[in-house]
Design an enzyme around this catalytic site. Structure first.
Site, PDB file in Angstrom:
ATOM      1  N   HIS A   1       0.443  25.714 -17.769  1.00 22.29           N
ATOM      2  CA  HIS A   1       0.479  24.387 -16.882  1.00 22.29           C
ATOM      3  C   HIS A   1       1.899  23.738 -17.250  1.00 22.29           C
ATOM      4  O   HIS A   1       1.616  22.753 -17.229  1.00 22.29           O
ATOM      5  CB  HIS A   1      -0.356  24.130 -16.174  1.00 22.29           C
ATOM      6  CG  HIS A   1      -1.145  24.373 -15.547  1.00 22.29           C
ATOM      7  ND1 HIS A   1      -2.029  24.233 -14.285  1.00 22.29           N
ATOM      8  CD2 HIS A   1      -2.279  25.694 -15.827  1.00 22.29           C
ATOM      9  CE1 HIS A   1      -2.501  24.923 -13.695  1.00 22.29           C
ATOM     10  NE2 HIS A   1      -3.095  25.366 -14.795  1.00 22.29           N
TER      11      HIS A   1
ATOM     12  N   CYS B   1      -1.090  30.814 -14.590  1.00 18.21           N
ATOM     13  CA  CYS B   1      -2.863  30.926 -14.748  1.00 18.21           C
ATOM     14  C   CYS B   1      -3.152  31.411 -14.020  1.00 18.21           C
ATOM     15  O   CYS B   1      -2.918  32.847 -14.544  1.00 18.21           O
ATOM     16  CB  CYS B   1      -2.945  29.031 -13.973  1.00 18.21           C
ATOM     17  SG  CYS B   1      -4.549  28.704 -15.075  1.00 18.21           S
TER      18      CYS B   1
ATOM     19  N   GLU C   1       3.797  22.318 -14.892  1.00 17.82           N
ATOM     20  CA  GLU C   1       4.084  21.622 -14.462  1.00 17.82           C
ATOM     21  C   GLU C   1       3.978  20.121 -14.433  1.00 17.82           C
ATOM     22  O   GLU C   1       4.048  18.343 -14.300  1.00 17.82           O
ATOM     23  CB  GLU C   1       3.122  21.288 -12.842  1.00 17.82           C
ATOM     24  CG  GLU C   1       2.016  20.402 -12.577  1.00 17.82           C
ATOM     25  CD  GLU C   1       0.899  22.021 -13.623  1.00 17.82           C
ATOM     26  OE1 GLU C   1      -0.165  21.572 -13.323  1.00 17.82           O
ATOM     27  OE2 GLU C   1       1.895  22.832 -13.591  1.00 17.82           O
TER      28      GLU C   1
END
Length: 452
Positions: free
Chosen positions: A399, A281, A401
């Site tokens: 992202h 990001c 995660e």
């Protein structure tokens, strides 16, 4: 609200509260009721399309300076578990929802979302027509806004919004970074998540993470793939990082305008080529800036858990979680290398061209040699990932995660370990297999299969 409506609500678990008004700088005004702390806040209005994970969204430091609108109609129905928070305290300016649940039902819930918001001083509104609001943002773009429970005058609020500070040119990363270096290890993983997540891999890599507003789950995922992490402030000098003798350097997510985070990308310029680097990001934008790229502000950004991204190296499509309002202008990295770009010589504004051409194009960068476009957003054709071919570095705009969101992109943490191992094929991973890694249900399924 009528007297009859107030009397009916008073007898429910959701009694009536005071007015809340949202006003945008272009003159649009939306009315609702208070659903969090009382007060008046200013920020950039944006929206997130995630169907779940509201707590992770609300506590994501990348939302510093912004008022979030959730597109899913009911928010708060499974309450709040502090172990799912992505930071110690919410960094957003305000929250707008259609319906706020005050009586959650979930075995992990410790408190209601309205109580959590009030405890942390977050001004929130419900009862607003979020469909109309989001359509307005899509048509007219993200803009300055004010959310107030103390001023109900539309003209006054619009004037205040127009006089408020823009997030462009402001270093918001400095406001959410840590003050001192700190270790993050397996001992810091939430115990309450062990019912779903497998034990982490044994630590094999020493990683220094620039904390520009890092989500806790990103650091957790680094630990789960075998990294001992030392998180450092956003402007830590490169020589101090190299003195720690890391196997790799990670650049975290973070809020706001990347142009204003010069204290990070100037350090990245000195790190590239000396140690393997992975950015997510804002970290992706820091690598891009270090390579001399232009960063543009997107009309309304990408925020949610349903963004389709193609890995141009493998041809696989990932459904990704995203949260950003700025993006890399890929042609600004340098001219195409035709022999490494299927013979093409001219850049394309819509990068979906490369998905159709089944090609991961390469440019010649003045600073760091060949850079490959690795990932493309299939919704709007913007850049989603790059890899440096002559030095060990790569980054993605989204992202992996997945907190909240799908786990398609989990393989990128594995890719980082492979980069630190010195492998050239570090990005060429079967995401269908890797996305199940680390989940106990996958282990259970494998055990059942072996017995059968």
């Amino acid at each position: 609200m009528s007297e009859i409506s107030e009397r009916l609500l008073a007898g429910t678990s959701k009694p009536a509260r005071g007015r809340a008004v949202l006003a945008l700088e272009d003159g649009a005004v939306f009315e609702g009721t208070a659903a969090g702390a009382e007060g008046e806040v200013f920020g950039e209005i944006c929206f997130n399309t995630s169907l779940e994970g509201y707590l992770e969204v609300i506590t994501d430091p990348s939302y510093a300076g912004q008022i979030i609108t959730m597109t899913y109609p009911q928010i708060g129905n499974y309450g709040v578990n502090p172990d799912d928070c992505q930071s110690d305290a919410p960094a957003l300016r305000g929250l707008v929802v259609r319906d706020m649940c005050a009586t959650p039902s979930n075995w992990r819930s410790a408190m209601s979302l309205p109580d959590f918001l009030a405890r942390h001083g977050v001004v929130a509104a419900e009862g607003i027509d979020t469909r109309a609001l989001v359509r307005h943002i899509r048509d007219h773009g993200a803009q300055r806004a004010v959310l107030s429970t103390t001023d109900a005058d539309a003209a006054s609020l619009v004037a205040k919004a127009r006089a408020s500070e823009s997030i462009v040119g402001v270093n918001l990363a400095a406001t959410v970074s840590r003050a001192e270096p700190a270790a993050f290890t397996a001992a810091d993983l939430p115990e309450s998540q062990r019912f779903a997540l497998a034990d982490p891999a044994a630590p094999r890599y020493k990683v220094v993470a620039y904390d520009c507003g890092a989500k806790r789950s990103i650091l957790e995922n680094l630990v789960r793939v075998g990294c001992d992490v030392t998180a450092v402030p956003w402007d830590t000098p490169a020589e101090e990082v190299l003195a720690l003798n890391p196997d790799g350097v990670f650049l975290s997510n973070g809020p706001g305008d990347p142009e204003a985070v010069e204290g990070t990308y100037r350090q990245v310029e000195q790190l590239l080529g000396k140690v393997p680097v992975f950015g997510i990001c804002l970290g992706h934008q820091m690598i891009s800036k270090a390579c001399g790229a232009v960063i543009e502000k997107l009309k309304f950004g990408h925020r949610g858990g349903n963004q389709p991204v193609m890995n141009l190296r493998t041809g696989r499509v990932e459904i990704t979680a995203q949260n950003h309002g700025f993006g890399l202008v890929f042609p600004s990295l340098g001219p195409l290398v035709p022999e490494l770009s299927a013979g093409f010589r001219g850049h394309e504004d819509d990068l979906r061209f490369w998905a159709k051409a089944k090609c991961a194009p390469v440019v010649a960068n003045e600073r760091f040699g060949r850079i490959q476009l690795t990932h493309v957003n299939l919704n709007d054709g913007t850049a989603e990932g790059i890899a440096c071919l002559d030095i060990p570095a790569f980054s993605v705009q989204y992202h992996p995660e997945a907190s909240p969101g799908p786990t398609d992109a989990h393989y990128l943490f594995t890719a980082f370990t492979r980069l630190m191992d010195g492998r050239d094929d570090y990005l060429d991973i079967d995401i269908a297999t890797d996305r199940l890694g680390g989940w106990r249900f996958a282990e259970d399924a494998g055990a059942e299969g072996s017995v059968a």
